[in-house]
Scaffold this motif. Structure first.
Motif, PDB file in Angstrom:
ATOM      1  N   GLY A  11       0.811  -1.211   0.000  1.00 51.88           N
ATOM      2  CA  GLY A  11       0.000   0.000   0.000  1.00 51.88           C
ATOM      3  C   GLY A  11       0.842   1.257   0.000  1.00 51.88           C
ATOM      4  O   GLY A  11       2.057   1.236   0.143  1.00 51.88           O
ATOM      5  N   GLY A  12       0.196   2.404  -0.172  1.00 48.20           N
ATOM      6  CA  GLY A  12       0.912   3.678  -0.142  1.00 48.20           C
ATOM      7  C   GLY A  12       1.600   3.969  -1.463  1.00 48.20           C
ATOM      8  O   GLY A  12       1.644   3.130  -2.361  1.00 48.20           O
ATOM      9  N   PRO A  13       2.152   5.165  -1.613  1.00 47.87           N
ATOM     10  CA  PRO A  13       2.871   5.532  -2.842  1.00 47.87           C
ATOM     11  C   PRO A  13       4.236   4.855  -2.885  1.00 47.87           C
ATOM     12  O   PRO A  13       5.253   5.451  -2.573  1.00 47.87           O
ATOM     13  CB  PRO A  13       2.982   7.053  -2.735  1.00 47.87           C
ATOM     14  N   GLU A  14       4.252   3.581  -3.297  1.00 51.61           N
ATOM     15  CA  GLU A  14       5.421   2.732  -3.105  1.00 51.61           C
ATOM     16  C   GLU A  14       6.734   3.293  -3.650  1.00 51.61           C
ATOM     17  O   GLU A  14       7.739   3.284  -2.942  1.00 51.61           O
ATOM     18  CB  GLU A  14       5.152   1.346  -3.696  1.00 51.61           C
ATOM     19  N   PRO A  15       6.808   3.778  -4.890  1.00 53.25           N
ATOM     20  CA  PRO A  15       8.117   4.251  -5.377  1.00 53.25           C
ATOM     21  C   PRO A  15       8.701   5.359  -4.508  1.00 53.25           C
ATOM     22  O   PRO A  15       9.894   5.357  -4.212  1.00 53.25           O
ATOM     23  CB  PRO A  15       7.797   4.741  -6.796  1.00 53.25           C
ATOM     24  N   ASP A  16       7.864   6.303  -4.097  1.00 55.66           N
ATOM     25  CA  ASP A  16       8.359   7.385  -3.252  1.00 55.66           C
ATOM     26  C   ASP A  16       8.833   6.857  -1.899  1.00 55.66           C
ATOM     27  O   ASP A  16       9.851   7.306  -1.371  1.00 55.66           O
ATOM     28  CB  ASP A  16       7.261   8.432  -3.039  1.00 55.66           C
ATOM     29  N   LEU A  17       8.107   5.900  -1.316  1.00 54.44           N
ATOM     30  CA  LEU A  17       8.475   5.372  -0.011  1.00 54.44           C
ATOM     31  C   LEU A  17       9.782   4.589  -0.071  1.00 54.44           C
ATOM     32  O   LEU A  17      10.607   4.686   0.833  1.00 54.44           O
ATOM     33  CB  LEU A  17       7.351   4.475   0.528  1.00 54.44           C
ATOM     34  N   VAL A  18       9.974   3.835  -1.128  1.00 53.73           N
ATOM     35  CA  VAL A  18      11.198   3.048  -1.244  1.00 53.73           C
ATOM     36  C   VAL A  18      12.418   3.966  -1.327  1.00 53.73           C
ATOM     37  O   VAL A  18      13.442   3.726  -0.680  1.00 53.73           O
ATOM     38  CB  VAL A  18      11.131   2.104  -2.462  1.00 53.73           C
ATOM     39  N   LEU A 148       7.432   3.926   7.712  1.00 52.34           N
ATOM     40  CA  LEU A 148       6.670   3.578   6.506  1.00 52.34           C
ATOM     41  C   LEU A 148       5.173   3.556   6.795  1.00 52.34           C
ATOM     42  O   LEU A 148       4.376   4.052   6.000  1.00 52.34           O
ATOM     43  CB  LEU A 148       7.139   2.224   5.978  1.00 52.34           C
ATOM     44  N   LEU A 149       4.789   2.996   7.920  1.00 50.60           N
ATOM     45  CA  LEU A 149       3.366   2.992   8.275  1.00 50.60           C
ATOM     46  C   LEU A 149       2.862   4.416   8.487  1.00 50.60           C
ATOM     47  O   LEU A 149       1.766   4.772   8.041  1.00 50.60           O
ATOM     48  CB  LEU A 149       3.128   2.148   9.526  1.00 50.60           C
ATOM     49  N   ALA A 150       3.659   5.244   9.148  1.00 48.67           N
ATOM     50  CA  ALA A 150       3.261   6.636   9.386  1.00 48.67           C
ATOM     51  C   ALA A 150       3.141   7.406   8.084  1.00 48.67           C
ATOM     52  O   ALA A 150       2.360   8.363   7.995  1.00 48.67           O
ATOM     53  CB  ALA A 150       4.282   7.313  10.304  1.00 48.67           C
ATOM     54  N   ALA A 151       3.892   6.981   7.054  1.00 45.09           N
ATOM     55  CA  ALA A 151       3.855   7.675   5.761  1.00 45.09           C
ATOM     56  C   ALA A 151       2.740   7.181   4.854  1.00 45.09           C
ATOM     57  O   ALA A 151       2.599   7.685   3.735  1.00 45.09           O
ATOM     58  CB  ALA A 151       5.201   7.519   5.068  1.00 45.09           C
ATOM     59  N   GLY A 152       1.961   6.195   5.292  1.00 51.52           N
ATOM     60  CA  GLY A 152       0.811   5.775   4.510  1.00 51.52           C
ATOM     61  C   GLY A 152       0.825   4.344   4.035  1.00 51.52           C
ATOM     62  O   GLY A 152      -0.159   3.882   3.439  1.00 51.52           O
ATOM     63  N   ALA A 153       1.903   3.602   4.247  1.00 47.60           N
ATOM     64  CA  ALA A 153       1.910   2.187   3.873  1.00 47.60           C
ATOM     65  C   ALA A 153       0.970   1.412   4.796  1.00 47.60           C
ATOM     66  O   ALA A 153       0.817   1.749   5.973  1.00 47.60           O
ATOM     67  CB  ALA A 153       3.320   1.621   3.968  1.00 47.60           C
ATOM     68  N   THR A 154       0.345   0.380   4.266  1.00 47.20           N
ATOM     69  CA  THR A 154      -0.499  -0.471   5.104  1.00 47.20           C
ATOM     70  C   THR A 154       0.299  -1.595   5.756  1.00 47.20           C
ATOM     71  O   THR A 154      -0.153  -2.195   6.732  1.00 47.20           O
ATOM     72  CB  THR A 154      -1.642  -1.083   4.281  1.00 47.20           C
ATOM     73  N   ALA A 166       8.669  -6.798  10.743  1.00 44.83           N
ATOM     74  CA  ALA A 166       7.416  -6.815  10.002  1.00 44.83           C
ATOM     75  C   ALA A 166       6.386  -6.008  10.774  1.00 44.83           C
ATOM     76  O   ALA A 166       6.217  -6.201  11.982  1.00 44.83           O
ATOM     77  CB  ALA A 166       6.931  -8.243   9.798  1.00 44.83           C
ATOM     78  N   ALA A 167       5.709  -5.102  10.072  1.00 44.05           N
ATOM     79  CA  ALA A 167       4.719  -4.241  10.723  1.00 44.05           C
ATOM     80  C   ALA A 167       3.539  -4.045   9.782  1.00 44.05           C
ATOM     81  O   ALA A 167       3.689  -4.045   8.563  1.00 44.05           O
ATOM     82  CB  ALA A 167       5.343  -2.885  11.068  1.00 44.05           C
ATOM     83  N   GLY A 168       2.363  -3.873  10.378  1.00 46.32           N
ATOM     84  CA  GLY A 168       1.176  -3.667   9.557  1.00 46.32           C
ATOM     85  C   GLY A 168       0.725  -4.955   8.889  1.00 46.32           C
ATOM     86  O   GLY A 168       1.065  -6.064   9.319  1.00 46.32           O
ATOM     87  N   THR A 169      -0.019  -4.820   7.805  1.00 54.44           N
ATOM     88  CA  THR A 169      -0.638  -5.952   7.121  1.00 54.44           C
ATOM     89  C   THR A 169       0.203  -6.387   5.934  1.00 54.44           C
ATOM     90  O   THR A 169       0.597  -5.563   5.106  1.00 54.44           O
ATOM     91  CB  THR A 169      -2.047  -5.565   6.636  1.00 54.44           C
ATOM     92  N   ALA A 170       0.455  -7.680   5.833  1.00 54.19           N
ATOM     93  CA  ALA A 170       1.202  -8.215   4.699  1.00 54.19           C
ATOM     94  C   ALA A 170       0.356  -8.144   3.429  1.00 54.19           C
ATOM     95  O   ALA A 170      -0.875  -8.074   3.498  1.00 54.19           O
ATOM     96  CB  ALA A 170       1.610  -9.660   4.985  1.00 54.19           C
ATOM     97  N   PRO A 171       0.970  -8.152   2.246  1.00 48.64           N
ATOM     98  CA  PRO A 171       0.207  -8.146   0.992  1.00 48.64           C
ATOM     99  C   PRO A 171      -0.788  -9.296   0.947  1.00 48.64           C
ATOM    100  O   PRO A 171      -0.485 -10.423   1.340  1.00 48.64           O
ATOM    101  CB  PRO A 171       1.301  -8.314  -0.082  1.00 48.64           C
ATOM    102  N   GLY A 172      -1.990  -8.993   0.504  1.00 47.15           N
ATOM    103  CA  GLY A 172      -3.017 -10.021   0.419  1.00 47.15           C
ATOM    104  C   GLY A 172      -3.618 -10.407   1.750  1.00 47.15           C
ATOM    105  O   GLY A 172      -4.289 -11.429   1.856  1.00 47.15           O
ATOM    106  N   ASN A 173      -3.394  -9.572   2.781  1.00 49.01           N
ATOM    107  CA  ASN A 173      -3.914  -9.850   4.126  1.00 49.01           C
ATOM    108  C   ASN A 173      -3.420 -11.177   4.686  1.00 49.01           C
ATOM    109  O   ASN A 173      -4.080 -11.780   5.544  1.00 49.01           O
ATOM    110  CB  ASN A 173      -5.451  -9.822   4.128  1.00 49.01           C
ATOM    111  N   ALA A 174      -2.279 -11.637   4.207  1.00 48.10           N
ATOM    112  CA  ALA A 174      -1.688 -12.864   4.724  1.00 48.10           C
ATOM    113  C   ALA A 174      -0.787 -12.530   5.905  1.00 48.10           C
ATOM    114  O   ALA A 174      -0.636 -11.370   6.281  1.00 48.10           O
ATOM    115  CB  ALA A 174      -0.889 -13.554   3.622  1.00 48.10           C
ATOM    116  N   THR A 175      -0.206 -13.549   6.510  1.00 48.56           N
ATOM    117  CA  THR A 175       0.824 -13.298   7.509  1.00 48.56           C
ATOM    118  C   THR A 175       2.147 -13.070   6.803  1.00 48.56           C
ATOM    119  O   THR A 175       2.345 -13.479   5.660  1.00 48.56           O
ATOM    120  CB  THR A 175       0.964 -14.485   8.482  1.00 48.56           C
ATOM    121  N   TRP A 176       3.063 -12.410   7.489  1.00 50.47           N
ATOM    122  CA  TRP A 176       4.421 -12.275   6.970  1.00 50.47           C
ATOM    123  C   TRP A 176       5.139 -13.604   7.131  1.00 50.47           C
ATOM    124  O   TRP A 176       5.061 -14.231   8.185  1.00 50.47           O
ATOM    125  CB  TRP A 176       5.184 -11.200   7.738  1.00 50.47           C
TER     126      TRP A 176
END
Length: 306
Positions: A11-18, A148-154, A166-176
């Motif tokens: 989630g979030g504006p990935e290129p900018d966050l990376v 990253l979470l504070a900047a808008g990543a899920t 690992a923080a927040g929700t993994a892609p696809g709502n799976a576990t990390w």
């Protein structure tokens, strides 16, 4: 930080966050490197007995290092730097000659008792210099994941040289799912761990090795002897809430040895796995709760984990 980084952002504006993460890690490296004369750590290490004003991240990681020393009864000790240099770890590892000359070993490791930390300042007593290598990587992973979470990543998973947060929700709502490398057999895994949120760190004496006076040396100094740890434990992996704490306890358990190391991890209510030089695995705490796959059992396989 002398290691490979791996970042997953959900989630979030990935290129900018990376790109922001890359810049952030470069900035932390410039603060904490013992190989950069202009780093805050080097400025602190060359100012014994004087208060040194430092940035908030540096004050925070020094404070956490002192607390870790207290919590592990000195098994984790950031004041091992002179002993580490005497063992031959005198420069960035990729530039380090694999055969190092002999050097006098310190009689002791001074410990953290005389370190003062107040607001934006730190004072080291004479004779004390810090190495923030391991705890710095873990603390950087913790900082970046939360930022990253504070900047808008899920969700975010940050791996800095084996210190994983690992923080927040993994892609696809799976576990990390975090792979634990088999350090004795490069390219293979000991286990895959499933985390809702938390951290994994591995400390090993099988990497960062060199020779000195014809003997194998490594970077994990036993504060009780001021020499590289020489017990039967080769690798320790710890699952904890934060990466810097997992790093601290993994290193302390490796130095303590199998029985005392397991007891240490269970005292601090974390999960861990200690692997000895003969390949024997010794779980500690609720390790099996996190195991999704091992070479000897079913469950998630590397091919299907994604």
């Amino acid at each position: 930080m002398g290691s490979t980084g791996h970042l997953v952002v959900a989630g979030g504006p990935e290129p900018d966050l990376v790109q922001a993460v890359r810049s952030r890690l470069e900035g932390l490296e410039s603060l904490w490197s013992r190989f950069r004369a202009d780093s805050e750590l080097c400025r602190l290490n060359t100012s014994p007995g004087r208060w040194v004003e430092l940035s908030p991240p540096t004050v925070a990681v020094v404070r956490q290092a002192v607390r870790a020393w207290e919590a592990t009864d000195g098994l984790f000790d950031p004041t091992v730097l002179p002993a580490l240099e005497a063992a031959g770890y005198t420069g960035s590892f990729e530039d380090l000659p694999r055969a190092q000359p002999a050097a006098p070993r310190p009689d002791r490791v001074p410990g953290c008792a005389g370190i003062d930390v107040r607001d934006d300042r730190v004072r080291l007593p004479p004779g004390v210099r810090l190495d923030l290598g391991g705890i710095g990587k873990g603390y950087a992973a913790d900082l970046v994941a939360q930022e990253l979470l504070a900047a808008g990543a899920t969700g975010a998973c940050v791996n800095l040289g084996g210190d994983v947060r690992a923080a927040g929700t993994a892609p696809g709502n799976a576990t990390w799912v975090v792979g634990v490398a088999d350090e004795a057999r490069p390219g293979t895994d000991l286990a895959w761990l499933s985390l809702g949120e938390g951290a994994v760190a591995t400390s090993t004496r099988l990497r960062r090795r060199w020779r000195q006076r014809g003997q194998e040396r490594h970077h994990l100094i036993d504060p009780r002897t001021a020499a590289p740890a020489a017990n039967e434990v080769a690798t320790v992996t710890v699952v904890a809430g934060e990466a810097h704490w997992a790093e601290v306890l993994a290193k302390a358990a490796l130095i303590a040895g199998v029985d005392a190391g397991r007891a240490l991890l269970e005292t601090h209510q974390v999960a861990g796995l200690l692997v000895t030089k003969d390949g024997s695995a010794h779980p500690a705490g609720p390790w099996e709760r996190f195991v999704a796959w091992t070479p000897n059992c079913g469950g998630i396989s590397p091919a299907s984990a994604g």
